[in-house]
Design an enzyme around this catalytic site. Sequence first.
Site, mmCIF file in Angstrom:
data_model
loop_
_atom_site.group_PDB
_atom_site.id
_atom_site.type_symbol
_atom_site.label_atom_id
_atom_site.label_comp_id
_atom_site.label_asym_id
_atom_site.label_seq_id
_atom_site.Cartn_x
_atom_site.Cartn_y
_atom_site.Cartn_z
ATOM 1 N N TYR A 474 0.855 -1.184 0.000
ATOM 2 C CA TYR A 474 0.000 0.000 0.000
ATOM 3 C C TYR A 474 0.897 1.242 0.000
ATOM 4 O O TYR A 474 1.051 1.902 -0.979
ATOM 5 C CB TYR A 474 -0.970 -0.019 1.192
ATOM 6 C CG TYR A 474 -1.933 1.155 1.212
ATOM 7 C CD1 TYR A 474 -1.726 2.239 2.066
ATOM 8 C CD2 TYR A 474 -3.019 1.216 0.344
ATOM 9 C CE1 TYR A 474 -2.578 3.336 2.056
ATOM 10 C CE2 TYR A 474 -3.874 2.306 0.331
ATOM 11 C CZ TYR A 474 -3.647 3.357 1.191
ATOM 12 O OH TYR A 474 -4.491 4.453 1.164
ATOM 13 N N SER A 555 -5.939 1.170 -4.732
ATOM 14 C CA SER A 555 -6.074 2.599 -4.438
ATOM 15 C C SER A 555 -4.706 3.289 -4.429
ATOM 16 O O SER A 555 -4.047 3.284 -5.476
ATOM 17 C CB SER A 555 -6.807 2.750 -3.101
ATOM 18 O OG SER A 555 -7.405 4.000 -3.074
ATOM 19 N N ASP A 642 -17.219 3.719 -8.067
ATOM 20 C CA ASP A 642 -16.127 4.062 -7.155
ATOM 21 C C ASP A 642 -16.006 5.589 -7.125
ATOM 22 O O ASP A 642 -15.500 6.201 -8.070
ATOM 23 C CB ASP A 642 -14.801 3.436 -7.628
ATOM 24 C CG ASP A 642 -13.684 3.684 -6.607
ATOM 25 O OD1 ASP A 642 -12.650 3.001 -6.671
ATOM 26 O OD2 ASP A 642 -13.857 4.573 -5.747
ATOM 27 N N HIS A 681 -15.467 1.347 -4.341
ATOM 28 C CA HIS A 681 -14.046 1.334 -3.975
ATOM 29 C C HIS A 681 -13.687 0.103 -3.153
ATOM 30 O O HIS A 681 -12.530 -0.274 -3.085
ATOM 31 C CB HIS A 681 -13.731 2.602 -3.175
ATOM 32 C CG HIS A 681 -12.266 2.888 -3.078
ATOM 33 N ND1 HIS A 681 -11.463 3.059 -4.177
ATOM 34 C CD2 HIS A 681 -11.463 3.024 -1.995
ATOM 35 C CE1 HIS A 681 -10.228 3.306 -3.784
ATOM 36 N NE2 HIS A 681 -10.197 3.283 -2.466
HETATM 37 O O1 LIG Z 1 -10.008 10.051 1.092
HETATM 38 C C1 LIG Z 1 -10.018 9.454 2.134
HETATM 39 N N1 LIG Z 1 -9.006 8.651 2.542
HETATM 40 C C2 LIG Z 1 -7.841 8.450 1.697
HETATM 41 C C3 LIG Z 1 -8.183 7.491 0.561
HETATM 42 O O2 LIG Z 1 -9.234 6.878 0.544
HETATM 43 N N2 LIG Z 1 -7.266 7.339 -0.419
HETATM 44 C C4 LIG Z 1 -5.963 8.007 -0.509
HETATM 45 C C5 LIG Z 1 -5.469 7.709 -1.921
HETATM 46 C C6 LIG Z 1 -6.540 6.921 -2.604
HETATM 47 C C7 LIG Z 1 -7.470 6.413 -1.531
HETATM 48 C C8 LIG Z 1 -7.080 5.012 -1.044
HETATM 49 O O3 LIG Z 1 -5.901 4.745 -0.923
HETATM 50 O O4 LIG Z 1 -8.016 4.252 -0.655
HETATM 51 O O5 LIG Z 1 -11.067 9.469 3.030
HETATM 52 C C9 LIG Z 1 -12.103 10.423 2.734
HETATM 53 C C10 LIG Z 1 -11.898 11.629 3.604
HETATM 54 C C11 LIG Z 1 -12.932 12.058 4.433
HETATM 55 C C12 LIG Z 1 -12.773 13.174 5.219
HETATM 56 C C13 LIG Z 1 -11.589 13.881 5.199
HETATM 57 C C14 LIG Z 1 -10.556 13.458 4.385
HETATM 58 C C15 LIG Z 1 -10.709 12.325 3.592
#
Ligand SMILES: O=C(NCC(=O)N1CCC[C@H]1C(=O)O)OCc1ccccc1
Length: 711
Positions: A474, A555, A642, A681
Site C-alpha cells: 500500500y 487505491s 467508485d 471502492h
Molecule cells: O479520502 C479518504 N481517505 C484516503 C483514501 O481513501 N485514499 C488516498 C489515496 C486513494 C485512496 C485510497 O488509498 O483508498 O477518506 C475520505 C476523507 C474524508 C474526510 C476527510 C478526508 C478524507
Amino acid sequence: ISPLQYPVARRDESVVETHHGVEVNDVYRWLEDPDAEETQKYVDQQNKISQPFLEGCEAWKKINEKFTKLWNYETYYCPVKHGKYYYFEKNTGLQNQDVMYQQDALDAEPRLFFDPNALSEDGTIALVEKSFSEDGQYMAYGLSANGSDWFKIHIRNVETGKDLEDVLEKVKFSEISWTKDNRGFFYCCYPHQEGVTDGSETQMNENQKLYYHYLGQPQEKDVLIAEFPEEPTWQFQTVVSDCGKYLVMLISKECRDNLIYYANLEPEADITSKLPIKKIIEKFECDYEYITNNGSKMYFRTNKNASNYRIIMIDFENPREENWQTLIPEHATDVLDAVRCVNEDKLIIHYLHDVKSVLQLHSLQSGELLHKFQLDMGSIVGLTGKRKSSELFYQFSSFLTPGIIYHYDFKWNNFTAKVLREIKINLEGYSPSNYKVEQVFYESKDATKIPMFVVYKNSNSEKKTPRPCFLYGYGGFNCSIYPSFSVKDVMFLDTFDGVIAYPNIRGGGEYGEKWHNAGRLLNKQNVFNDFQAAAEFLIANNYTTKDRLVIQGASNGGLLIGACINQRPDLFGAAIAEVGVMDMLRFHKFTIGYAWCSDFGNLDEKEHFENLIKYSPLHNVHTPKSPSEEYPSTLVLTADHDDRVSPLHSLKFIAALHEAVRNSEYQKNPILLRVYSNAGHGSGKPTSKIIEENADIFTFMLRSLNIDKVH
Ligand SMILES: O=C(NCC(=O)N1CCC[C@H]1C(=O)O)OCc1ccccc1
C-alpha cells in the site's frame, strides 16, 4: 492477445495544459466523463477482452468453486452493549452482507435484529454506519448503495424493530453523534451538491456542513450547527463528549492534521440555531483524536512533538500549550496506535511493536501501566468498550488464525480475558502448524531496514525450489499493514503452494509519523524503492523468481503497482492494480481527491508538480524496445460506482498503456482492464462480488505466472 487487438482510444491532441511552464498533453481527457457514450463504449470494449480472458478460461470455474468453499465459514465480530441489549454482527459464510443480532445476555439466544441482505436482491445495499442513542432505544444507521461513499441515514426503534419516517440524504464522510438526551444527533452532509449523488459522478465534494437532527423531524427542519463557506474543503469529525456537555469538532481538510474546535452543550436544552464555536487548535500541523474528558480536562491521542504518538490532556478552560499535560509520553520505539477509555477510569491502549500488536491497560488518572494482555504474534482487529461499561471485547487475528474474540469484565479483577468465540475456516486438513510465518528485515535502496512478513508451508522452509509469490503493498496515508487473516492468502498458499509477502513499506504508520513522512510528498519514491527492494530480496533469497512473482495493491496501492511496472517492468511476472490513483496531475479535481494532497503534494507548487510528473503512472508509460522493457502481465481493475478513486484513473492509464505497447514486438504479456458494474471502492462490497473478483484475479495469476502445480 496481440496488442493490436486492444481497443483504440481517441487521442484528443487539443488538450494541452501548462504546469509551471511545462506543457503537458492529456489526450485521454475525454475519458473523464463517465456519462459520455464514447466512454461507456470504451469500457465495454475493454470488458469484452478481459471478461473472456478471465471467466472464459477453463480454470475459472474451479477456482471460483474453491474460493467459494474457502470463503464459506462462519465469522463473528466483537459484541457491544447498548442500553439493555448486546449486539453483534455475524456472517454464516456466503451471506452478501453481515447480519446484526441482539441478545439479552452474552449466553442468551440471539435474535435477528438487522439483516441488510433483505434490502436488495444482489446485496449491493450495505450497512456502513451505526450509532445507538445513549439509552439504547434507537439505532441511527447509514445505508450505502453499490459501494459508493454516499449513504442515507435511517433510524430504528430497537424495541419495535420499526424505522421512523426520517431519512437524511446527501450524507458522506460523516459520524452520527447523539446528544445524551436521546432526542437527536449531529451529522454532516453536502446540501449544495448538485446533480447525481450515487457514486457514479466525479464532482468534487465541497462545503460539508454540520447539522443537528431531531427525531421525527423532516431533514429540511434540521438545525445548521456549523459551516465554513470560506473553507470549502474543510471536513468535520464530530463527537459528543462522554459527559454530554461538549461537542468536540475535529476539523481536517486533508488526510492528516486537524483543528480542535468545540461548542458547549446544555443537556436537555433545545438546539435551535448555530452553536457558538470556541477554538482550541487553529493550525493544521498535527493529528488530535478525542479519547475522553473529566470536566474541562480533555484527553487526546496526538503526534504533536511525538512521532510515535502520545496522550495529552488539554484543559479547555485553560488551553494554552504551556498548560498541556502529558498523560502517557511517546514510547521510544512503539507506536501508540489506538486507545479507548473503559470502566470509568482505565485506558486500553493498542501499541504496535515492530508491526505486532501489544494490548496494555493504563490508569486514566495517572497514566501508569496496570496490565499487559498476553497476545500471540498477530493483530488486534476489533476492540469494543465504553467508559461507562466494565466490559471489554477484543478480536485477535493473524495470517493463520481467522479470529478469536476475547471478553474481559473488570469486575473479575483478575486481568484474565476469556475466549468468547473462536472462528474457524473450512479447509480440509488446514492447520496453522503446517505453515511458517517469518518477519524478515531487508534493505531498501537507501539502506533503510524494512520489515516484511513472509508466510509459506513448512515444507518450503529450506527454499529448495522457488515458489509462486504474492507480494502486496500500500505505502501511504499513515496506513499500517497488520499481520491479519485473509481468505485470499490461504487460497494462494494452498492452491499454488505459494509464498505470501507483506512488506511494511514507508508511507504507512508502522513506525509512526516518521515512517509516514518518509513515504510521502517529495519522499514518495522511497515507497516504490521499498517495494521493488522487497521483490529483489524475495528473488535473491530464492523464495521465488521473477516469472513466479505477482504484485498487488489497491487505491494508493494501485498507484504503487502502476509506478512499479513503469519503473521496473523486468522485475515481476504479473501485476494487479485495483482502483488505482493513476493520473497524479489531476487526482485533486474529483470527489474527495483534494484531501490526498497531504501525501501526494499540491499541484499549485512547482516542486510538487515536478515530483508528481516523475512517478505519475499515466505520464510514465513506455514502449518496450527490448525484452527487459516488456510489461509484466497486468490486470487493472476498477468499478463504475467508485467515488473514492474515480474509474477515470484506470481508464486513462490503460488507454496510455495500450497506445504505448500496440506496435511493440516485445510486448507479449497481456495488459487488461476489467470494470465491474454496481460496485465501488471496496467498502460494503457483497460477498458474491468479492468472490467473483478474486476468481478473476486468481485465474489471471494462473494464466500469467509460472505455476508448477495447482491444488
Ligand atoms: O479520502 C479518504 N481517505 C484516503 C483514501 O481513501 N485514499 C488516498 C489515496 C486513494 C485512496 C485510497 O488509498 O483508498 O477518506 C475520505 C476523507 C474524508 C474526510 C476527510 C478526508 C478524507
